[in-house]
Design a protein around this motif. Structure first.
Motif, PDB file in Angstrom:
ATOM      1  N   VAL A 242     -10.957 -14.824  -3.344  1.00  0.00           N
ATOM      2  CA  VAL A 242     -11.543 -13.784  -4.193  1.00  0.00           C
ATOM      3  C   VAL A 242     -10.483 -12.724  -4.483  1.00  0.00           C
TER       4      VAL A 242
ATOM      5  N   GLY B 116      -4.198  -2.664   2.404  1.00  0.00           N
ATOM      6  CA  GLY B 116      -5.621  -2.975   2.470  1.00  0.00           C
ATOM      7  C   GLY B 116      -5.980  -4.002   1.399  1.00  0.00           C
ATOM      8  N   GLY B 117      -7.282  -4.188   1.202  1.00  0.00           N
ATOM      9  CA  GLY B 117      -7.742  -5.161   0.220  1.00  0.00           C
ATOM     10  C   GLY B 117      -7.188  -4.872  -1.170  1.00  0.00           C
ATOM     11  N   SER B 118      -6.946  -3.603  -1.481  1.00  0.00           N
ATOM     12  CA  SER B 118      -6.470  -3.264  -2.832  1.00  0.00           C
ATOM     13  C   SER B 118      -5.087  -3.856  -3.091  1.00  0.00           C
TER      14      SER B 118
ATOM     15  N   THR C 298      -3.224   3.371  12.270  1.00  0.00           N
ATOM     16  CA  THR C 298      -3.012   4.630  11.537  1.00  0.00           C
ATOM     17  C   THR C 298      -4.105   4.892  10.492  1.00  0.00           C
TER      18      THR C 298
ATOM     19  N   ASP D  51      -5.429  -7.819  -3.121  1.00  0.00           N
ATOM     20  CA  ASP D  51      -6.057  -8.357  -4.340  1.00  0.00           C
ATOM     21  C   ASP D  51      -5.127  -8.230  -5.550  1.00  0.00           C
TER      22      ASP D  51
ATOM     23  N   ASP E  45       0.861  -1.184   0.000  1.00  0.00           N
ATOM     24  CA  ASP E  45       0.000   0.000   0.000  1.00  0.00           C
ATOM     25  C   ASP E  45       0.906   1.246   0.000  1.00  0.00           C
TER      26      ASP E  45
ATOM     27  N   LEU F 284      -1.309  -2.683  12.919  1.00  0.00           N
ATOM     28  CA  LEU F 284      -1.119  -2.063  11.597  1.00  0.00           C
ATOM     29  C   LEU F 284      -2.289  -1.160  11.222  1.00  0.00           C
TER      30      LEU F 284
ATOM     31  N   THR G  95      -3.750  -4.279   6.390  1.00  0.00           N
ATOM     32  CA  THR G  95      -3.516  -3.091   7.216  1.00  0.00           C
ATOM     33  C   THR G  95      -4.807  -2.315   7.445  1.00  0.00           C
ATOM     34  N   THR G  96      -5.928  -2.835   6.926  1.00  0.00           N
ATOM     35  CA  THR G  96      -7.248  -2.290   7.252  1.00  0.00           C
ATOM     36  C   THR G  96      -8.033  -3.428   7.906  1.00  0.00           C
TER      37      THR G  96
ATOM     38  N   THR H 212      -9.612 -15.113   1.778  1.00  0.00           N
ATOM     39  CA  THR H 212     -10.638 -15.474   0.791  1.00  0.00           C
ATOM     40  C   THR H 212     -10.024 -15.939  -0.533  1.00  0.00           C
TER      41      THR H 212
HETATM   42  P1  NAD Z   1      -7.835   0.008   0.311  1.00  0.00           P
HETATM   43  O1  NAD Z   1      -6.890  -1.119   0.306  1.00  0.00           O
HETATM   44  O2  NAD Z   1      -8.315   0.511  -1.008  1.00  0.00           O
HETATM   45  O3  NAD Z   1      -7.231   1.212   1.160  1.00  0.00           O
HETATM   46  C1  NAD Z   1      -8.012   2.384   1.394  1.00  0.00           C
HETATM   47  C2  NAD Z   1      -7.112   3.540   1.778  1.00  0.00           C
HETATM   48  O4  NAD Z   1      -6.570   3.299   3.074  1.00  0.00           O
HETATM   49  C3  NAD Z   1      -5.918   3.729   0.849  1.00  0.00           C
HETATM   50  O5  NAD Z   1      -5.747   5.115   0.623  1.00  0.00           O
HETATM   51  C4  NAD Z   1      -4.756   3.171   1.634  1.00  0.00           C
HETATM   52  O6  NAD Z   1      -3.524   3.791   1.287  1.00  0.00           O
HETATM   53  C5  NAD Z   1      -5.154   3.506   3.054  1.00  0.00           C
HETATM   54  N1  NAD Z   1      -4.591   2.640   4.084  1.00  0.00           N
HETATM   55  C6  NAD Z   1      -4.589   1.289   4.138  1.00  0.00           C
HETATM   56  N2  NAD Z   1      -4.049   0.855   5.289  1.00  0.00           N
HETATM   57  C7  NAD Z   1      -3.697   1.954   5.986  1.00  0.00           C
HETATM   58  C8  NAD Z   1      -3.114   2.151   7.270  1.00  0.00           C
HETATM   59  N3  NAD Z   1      -2.826   1.140   8.080  1.00  0.00           N
HETATM   60  N4  NAD Z   1      -2.901   3.421   7.678  1.00  0.00           N
HETATM   61  C9  NAD Z   1      -3.259   4.460   6.889  1.00  0.00           C
HETATM   62  N5  NAD Z   1      -3.802   4.344   5.678  1.00  0.00           N
HETATM   63  C10 NAD Z   1      -4.041   3.096   5.232  1.00  0.00           C
HETATM   64  O7  NAD Z   1      -9.144  -0.330   1.184  1.00  0.00           O
HETATM   65  P2  NAD Z   1      -9.801  -1.696   1.624  1.00  0.00           P
HETATM   66  O8  NAD Z   1     -11.169  -1.338   2.030  1.00  0.00           O
HETATM   67  O9  NAD Z   1      -8.943  -2.423   2.567  1.00  0.00           O
HETATM   68  O10 NAD Z   1      -9.860  -2.557   0.275  1.00  0.00           O
HETATM   69  C11 NAD Z   1     -10.827  -2.280  -0.704  1.00  0.00           C
HETATM   70  C12 NAD Z   1     -10.646  -3.197  -1.899  1.00  0.00           C
HETATM   71  O11 NAD Z   1     -10.758  -4.569  -1.478  1.00  0.00           O
HETATM   72  C13 NAD Z   1     -11.741  -2.971  -2.942  1.00  0.00           C
HETATM   73  O12 NAD Z   1     -11.196  -3.060  -4.240  1.00  0.00           O
HETATM   74  C14 NAD Z   1     -12.703  -4.104  -2.672  1.00  0.00           C
HETATM   75  O13 NAD Z   1     -13.483  -4.428  -3.802  1.00  0.00           O
HETATM   76  C15 NAD Z   1     -11.744  -5.213  -2.291  1.00  0.00           C
HETATM   77  N6  NAD Z   1     -12.322  -6.312  -1.499  1.00  0.00           N
HETATM   78  C16 NAD Z   1     -11.801  -7.549  -1.680  1.00  0.00           C
HETATM   79  C17 NAD Z   1     -12.284  -8.643  -0.978  1.00  0.00           C
HETATM   80  C18 NAD Z   1     -11.692  -9.999  -1.207  1.00  0.00           C
HETATM   81  O14 NAD Z   1     -12.143 -10.989  -0.595  1.00  0.00           O
HETATM   82  N7  NAD Z   1     -10.696 -10.131  -2.053  1.00  0.00           N
HETATM   83  C19 NAD Z   1     -13.329  -8.463  -0.061  1.00  0.00           C
HETATM   84  C20 NAD Z   1     -13.845  -7.189   0.128  1.00  0.00           C
HETATM   85  C21 NAD Z   1     -13.328  -6.123  -0.592  1.00  0.00           C
END
Ligand code: NAD
Length: 364
Positions: free
Chosen positions: A145, A93-95, A176, A98, A40, A173, A134-135, A143
């Motif tokens: 997925v 995070g999930g991004s 923040t 994935d 990330d 993690l 980290t989220t 998963t």
């Molecule tokens: P993300 O990964 O998109 O992160 C969101 C924001 O939070 C980003 O700006 C990132 O830089 C910031 N961030 C992340 N961790 C941080 C930390 N510890 N401190 C400060 N900032 C931080 O968000 P998300 O919600 O974790 O992931 C969303 C994605 O995951 C989407 O594309 C969604 O469709 C997908 N998703 C996948 C599954 C799966 O099973 N594969 C399930 C649900 C969602």
């Protein structure tokens, strides 16, 4: 009488505050002498520092966007092929997770990630995947997925090949994560748990995980984002992990089906897109089983649970009406794309387009 069920999970899970310290040893133990780290953006420096400690990390990719793009996957695959990497590790995070999962599935392919995105099956041989979330929200670390977008085309792909080899869930993690993202990701975890519970594919095993996830999430969601309370954040990481374990086998349903056009055309982050219809579907799916769940969670009934979700969204500054969203509203397109989405079939109630449109009209 307990219904028969099958539950599949091949992931080695390590949970706990400070568990991140196990990462260098874990990376060295997976039998891969070359790996690409997908980081990330927020953890870019962390990734570079980790690379100095773990010689097997041959490249770091940290240009991950929320709603991650296929172009990011292509770049990670290019790095993996150029370096001969046999694993993709993700911290984010999930991004980020994935992106790493999809790249690992394409790493030994003779074809491009685009060809697989367009429907070509993945090869059976995939690179190993290590996930460090980290989220507290997606559960992607457990998963099968991966959700990847090409422009506005957001696509979920299911494959056992996407299951990480191992994951480390260290709640510290998440300390923040900014408040609004904490709320959105927390509502994503809530949605995973309740959708796993009401999915037509639920089982005694996934019910157990979904109920425990909700018991961890409901009392801690508000504290975790409003006060950044550390105990609450730890509970949310635990709840998110359990919710991931629940929906990995039970699958998600209507809220997730509707989240895709909402993210694609109105650019809502994933958690906010799921939450947009969450209280509506709690009311529409309210059968005896769901009423029992609402009571187990301390609410008088499903309406009271839905009211609480609506209150959390409102007080947390999330968007709750189409009038607040980017882009022109085309309700017919949102309705038709939501209703034909494969996840809609998992919902306990099947809606006509007219019923779904009536629900969305309440959100104009
Ligand atoms: P993300 O990964 O998109 O992160 C969101 C924001 O939070 C980003 O700006 C990132 O830089 C910031 N961030 C992340 N961790 C941080 C930390 N510890 N401190 C400060 N900032 C931080 O968000 P998300 O919600 O974790 O992931 C969303 C994605 O995951 C989407 O594309 C969604 O469709 C997908 N998703 C996948 C599954 C799966 O099973 N594969 C399930 C649900 C969602």
């Amino acid at each position: 009488m307990i219904d028969a069920f099958r539950y599949f999970l091949p992931v080695d899970i390590r949970f706990g505050c400070g568990a991140l310290q196990e990462l260098p040893a874990l990376l060295e133990s997976i039998g891969s002498d070359k790996m690409v780290l997908v980081c990330d953006r927020f953890f870019d420096q962390f990734g570079k520092d980790l690379q100095k400690k773990v010689p097997a990390i041959v490249a770091v990719f940290s240009d991950v966007e929320p709603n991650p793009q296929l172009s990011g996957v292509e770049e990670v695959v290019r790095l993996m092929k150029a370096t001969g990497a046999s694993a993709a590790a993700a911290i984010g995070g999930g991004s980020a997770i994935d992106t790493a999962k999809y790249a690992a599935a394409c790493a030994y392919s003779d074809h491009t990630p685009t060809a697989h995105f367009e429907g070509l099956p993945f090869p059976q041989k995939v690179a190993k995947i290590i996930a460090v979330p980290t989220t507290a929200g997606t559960g992607s670390e457990v998963t099968s997925v991966s959700v990847i977008s090409r422009g506005d085309e957001k696509k979920t792909t299911h494959s056992p090949l996407f299951c990480p080899t191992a994951c480390i869930v260290d709640p510290e993690l998440t300390f923040t994560v900014p408040p609004k993202t904490t709320l959105m990701t927390g509502l994503d975890a809530f949605t995973h748990a309740i959708e796993a519970y009401w999915s037509i594919h639920h089982s005694p095993m996934t019910d157990l995980l979904a109920i425990e996830a909700l018991k961890a999430i409901v009392p801690h969601l508000e504290k975790s984002y409003r006060d950044g309370d550390k105990d609450a954040r730890v509970a949310m990481s635990y709840g998110s992990l359990l919710a991931g374990l629940a929906f990995s086998n039970a699958k998600t349903a209507a809220c997730h089906a509707c989240s895709y056009p909402l993210s694609s055309y109105h650019h809502l982050p994933h958690g906010e897109a799921c939450a947009f219809t969450l209280d509506s579907f709690i009311r529409l799916n309210a059968d005896d089983r769901l009423q029992t769940l609402a009571k187990t969670l301390g609410f008088a009934d499903c309406d009271a649970l839905a009211d609480e979700i609506a209150r959390l969204k409102e007080t947390g500054g999330l968007r709750t009406r189409f009038a607040q969203l980017e882009g022109a509203v085309d309700l017919d397109r949102i309705v038709s794309e939501s209703n034909v989405h494969m996840l809609m079939k998992n919902n306990p109630v099947q809606f006509t387009d007219a019923q779904l449109k009536a629900m969305f009209e309440q959100l104009l």
